[in-house]
Design a protein around this motif. Sequence first.
Motif, PDB file in Angstrom:
ATOM      1  N   MET A   1       0.840  -1.189   0.000  1.00  0.00           N
ATOM      2  CA  MET A   1       0.000   0.000   0.000  1.00  0.00           C
ATOM      3  C   MET A   1       0.883   1.250   0.000  1.00  0.00           C
ATOM      4  O   MET A   1       1.908   1.287   0.646  1.00  0.00           O
ATOM      5  CB  MET A   1      -0.873   0.021   1.246  1.00  0.00           C
ATOM      6  CG  MET A   1      -1.958  -0.979   1.274  1.00  0.00           C
ATOM      7  SD  MET A   1      -3.442  -0.049   1.034  1.00  0.00           S
ATOM      8  CE  MET A   1      -4.647  -1.285   1.243  1.00  0.00           C
ATOM      9  N   ASN A   2       0.442   2.244  -0.708  1.00  0.00           N
ATOM     10  CA  ASN A   2       1.127   3.532  -0.693  1.00  0.00           C
ATOM     11  C   ASN A   2       0.078   4.644  -0.665  1.00  0.00           C
ATOM     12  O   ASN A   2      -1.114   4.390  -0.604  1.00  0.00           O
ATOM     13  CB  ASN A   2       2.089   3.655  -1.881  1.00  0.00           C
ATOM     14  CG  ASN A   2       1.389   3.607  -3.217  1.00  0.00           C
ATOM     15  OD1 ASN A   2       0.189   3.778  -3.308  1.00  0.00           O
ATOM     16  ND2 ASN A   2       2.143   3.361  -4.274  1.00  0.00           N
ATOM     17  N   TRP A   3       0.531   5.864  -0.741  1.00  0.00           N
ATOM     18  CA  TRP A   3      -0.386   6.991  -0.589  1.00  0.00           C
ATOM     19  C   TRP A   3      -1.357   7.095  -1.757  1.00  0.00           C
ATOM     20  O   TRP A   3      -2.457   7.607  -1.610  1.00  0.00           O
ATOM     21  CB  TRP A   3       0.391   8.293  -0.404  1.00  0.00           C
ATOM     22  CG  TRP A   3       1.244   8.684  -1.569  1.00  0.00           C
ATOM     23  CD1 TRP A   3       2.514   8.286  -1.834  1.00  0.00           C
ATOM     24  CD2 TRP A   3       0.879   9.567  -2.637  1.00  0.00           C
ATOM     25  NE1 TRP A   3       2.957   8.847  -2.996  1.00  0.00           N
ATOM     26  CE2 TRP A   3       1.982   9.646  -3.513  1.00  0.00           C
ATOM     27  CE3 TRP A   3      -0.269  10.285  -2.936  1.00  0.00           C
ATOM     28  CZ2 TRP A   3       1.973  10.418  -4.663  1.00  0.00           C
ATOM     29  CZ3 TRP A   3      -0.278  11.069  -4.080  1.00  0.00           C
ATOM     30  CH2 TRP A   3       0.835  11.134  -4.927  1.00  0.00           C
ATOM     31  N   LYS A   4      -1.003   6.586  -2.921  1.00  0.00           N
ATOM     32  CA  LYS A   4      -1.906   6.661  -4.069  1.00  0.00           C
ATOM     33  C   LYS A   4      -3.061   5.674  -3.942  1.00  0.00           C
ATOM     34  O   LYS A   4      -4.138   5.919  -4.469  1.00  0.00           O
ATOM     35  CB  LYS A   4      -1.140   6.402  -5.364  1.00  0.00           C
ATOM     36  CG  LYS A   4      -0.186   7.515  -5.718  1.00  0.00           C
ATOM     37  CD  LYS A   4       0.538   7.222  -7.003  1.00  0.00           C
ATOM     38  CE  LYS A   4       1.577   8.285  -7.283  1.00  0.00           C
ATOM     39  NZ  LYS A   4       2.335   7.992  -8.504  1.00  0.00           N
ATOM     40  N   THR A   5      -2.847   4.553  -3.273  1.00  0.00           N
ATOM     41  CA  THR A   5      -3.924   3.580  -3.103  1.00  0.00           C
ATOM     42  C   THR A   5      -4.779   3.894  -1.879  1.00  0.00           C
ATOM     43  O   THR A   5      -5.862   3.343  -1.741  1.00  0.00           O
ATOM     44  CB  THR A   5      -3.365   2.147  -2.969  1.00  0.00           C
ATOM     45  OG1 THR A   5      -2.480   2.100  -1.865  1.00  0.00           O
ATOM     46  CG2 THR A   5      -2.665   1.714  -4.232  1.00  0.00           C
ATOM     47  N   ASP A   6      -4.294   4.748  -0.991  1.00  0.00           N
ATOM     48  CA  ASP A   6      -5.035   5.105   0.217  1.00  0.00           C
ATOM     49  C   ASP A   6      -5.870   6.373   0.061  1.00  0.00           C
ATOM     50  O   ASP A   6      -6.798   6.601   0.819  1.00  0.00           O
ATOM     51  CB  ASP A   6      -4.073   5.320   1.393  1.00  0.00           C
ATOM     52  CG  ASP A   6      -3.416   4.037   1.840  1.00  0.00           C
ATOM     53  OD1 ASP A   6      -3.984   2.959   1.573  1.00  0.00           O
ATOM     54  OD2 ASP A   6      -2.345   4.115   2.449  1.00  0.00           O
ATOM     55  N   LEU A   7      -5.530   7.214  -0.893  1.00  0.00           N
ATOM     56  CA  LEU A   7      -6.136   8.535  -1.006  1.00  0.00           C
ATOM     57  C   LEU A   7      -7.025   8.615  -2.238  1.00  0.00           C
ATOM     58  O   LEU A   7      -6.601   8.287  -3.348  1.00  0.00           O
ATOM     59  CB  LEU A   7      -5.018   9.581  -1.101  1.00  0.00           C
ATOM     60  CG  LEU A   7      -5.355  11.032  -0.892  1.00  0.00           C
ATOM     61  CD1 LEU A   7      -5.975  11.261   0.482  1.00  0.00           C
ATOM     62  CD2 LEU A   7      -4.103  11.875  -1.023  1.00  0.00           C
ATOM     63  N   LYS A   8      -8.265   9.060  -2.023  1.00  0.00           N
ATOM     64  CA  LYS A   8      -9.192   9.269  -3.140  1.00  0.00           C
ATOM     65  C   LYS A   8      -9.059  10.695  -3.661  1.00  0.00           C
ATOM     66  O   LYS A   8      -8.689  11.609  -2.930  1.00  0.00           O
ATOM     67  CB  LYS A   8     -10.635   9.034  -2.690  1.00  0.00           C
ATOM     68  CG  LYS A   8     -11.016   7.607  -2.568  1.00  0.00           C
ATOM     69  CD  LYS A   8     -12.517   7.486  -2.358  1.00  0.00           C
ATOM     70  CE  LYS A   8     -12.926   6.049  -2.482  1.00  0.00           C
ATOM     71  NZ  LYS A   8     -14.372   5.899  -2.485  1.00  0.00           N
ATOM     72  N   LEU A   9      -9.408  10.869  -4.907  1.00  0.00           N
ATOM     73  CA  LEU A   9      -9.397  12.195  -5.514  1.00  0.00           C
ATOM     74  C   LEU A   9     -10.371  13.118  -4.793  1.00  0.00           C
ATOM     75  O   LEU A   9     -10.082  14.291  -4.573  1.00  0.00           O
ATOM     76  CB  LEU A   9      -9.744  12.091  -7.001  1.00  0.00           C
ATOM     77  CG  LEU A   9      -9.700  13.369  -7.817  1.00  0.00           C
ATOM     78  CD1 LEU A   9      -8.301  13.966  -7.817  1.00  0.00           C
ATOM     79  CD2 LEU A   9     -10.159  13.116  -9.220  1.00  0.00           C
ATOM     80  N   ALA A  43     -14.848  10.377 -10.268  1.00  0.00           N
ATOM     81  CA  ALA A  43     -15.479  10.956  -9.080  1.00  0.00           C
ATOM     82  C   ALA A  43     -15.159  10.177  -7.803  1.00  0.00           C
ATOM     83  O   ALA A  43     -14.926  10.767  -6.757  1.00  0.00           O
ATOM     84  CB  ALA A  43     -16.982  11.062  -9.276  1.00  0.00           C
ATOM     85  N   GLN A  44     -15.134   8.861  -7.864  1.00  0.00           N
ATOM     86  CA  GLN A  44     -14.857   8.036  -6.686  1.00  0.00           C
ATOM     87  C   GLN A  44     -13.557   7.247  -6.836  1.00  0.00           C
ATOM     88  O   GLN A  44     -13.359   6.233  -6.176  1.00  0.00           O
ATOM     89  CB  GLN A  44     -16.022   7.064  -6.447  1.00  0.00           C
ATOM     90  CG  GLN A  44     -17.301   7.761  -6.058  1.00  0.00           C
ATOM     91  CD  GLN A  44     -17.171   8.532  -4.750  1.00  0.00           C
ATOM     92  OE1 GLN A  44     -16.540   8.078  -3.810  1.00  0.00           O
ATOM     93  NE2 GLN A  44     -17.765   9.711  -4.706  1.00  0.00           N
ATOM     94  N   ALA A  45     -12.652   7.724  -7.675  1.00  0.00           N
ATOM     95  CA  ALA A  45     -11.419   6.995  -7.972  1.00  0.00           C
ATOM     96  C   ALA A  45     -10.313   7.323  -6.968  1.00  0.00           C
ATOM     97  O   ALA A  45     -10.213   8.442  -6.472  1.00  0.00           O
ATOM     98  CB  ALA A  45     -10.946   7.332  -9.378  1.00  0.00           C
ATOM     99  N   TYR A  46      -9.493   6.314  -6.689  1.00  0.00           N
ATOM    100  CA  TYR A  46      -8.278   6.523  -5.917  1.00  0.00           C
ATOM    101  C   TYR A  46      -7.226   7.124  -6.843  1.00  0.00           C
ATOM    102  O   TYR A  46      -7.344   7.054  -8.073  1.00  0.00           O
ATOM    103  CB  TYR A  46      -7.775   5.195  -5.342  1.00  0.00           C
ATOM    104  CG  TYR A  46      -8.611   4.697  -4.192  1.00  0.00           C
ATOM    105  CD1 TYR A  46      -8.347   5.108  -2.895  1.00  0.00           C
ATOM    106  CD2 TYR A  46      -9.673   3.830  -4.405  1.00  0.00           C
ATOM    107  CE1 TYR A  46      -9.122   4.652  -1.830  1.00  0.00           C
ATOM    108  CE2 TYR A  46     -10.455   3.379  -3.349  1.00  0.00           C
ATOM    109  CZ  TYR A  46     -10.163   3.791  -2.061  1.00  0.00           C
ATOM    110  OH  TYR A  46     -10.929   3.354  -1.019  1.00  0.00           O
TER     111      TYR A  46
END
Length: 83
Positions: A1-9, A43-46
């Motif tokens: 896991m990294n910050w891109k997979t944890d954070l949504k747009l 809209a709901q994408a990581y």
Amino acid sequence: MNWKTDLKLADLDAATRLEVTCKRCGLCRYEPQAALLRQPELAQAYLDEVERSLRCSNRFCRGMVRVALIHDDKTEGFVGGMA
């Protein structure tokens, strides 16, 4: 896991800008979070999904891109000295 997979747009502030850099040609552009959110598929994408869906804006390249967050911290030079 990294910050891109944890954070949504959608979790980002509306004033946040993303740096989008092409991995093939190196072309760099800045996309505001609000502009990317207007696209229904994002809209709901990581952020890792956003990175996979975006392409280079150069019409002859259209390569895959890398997404990075921009921090507008004001950095100041070192103010100090030796005693």
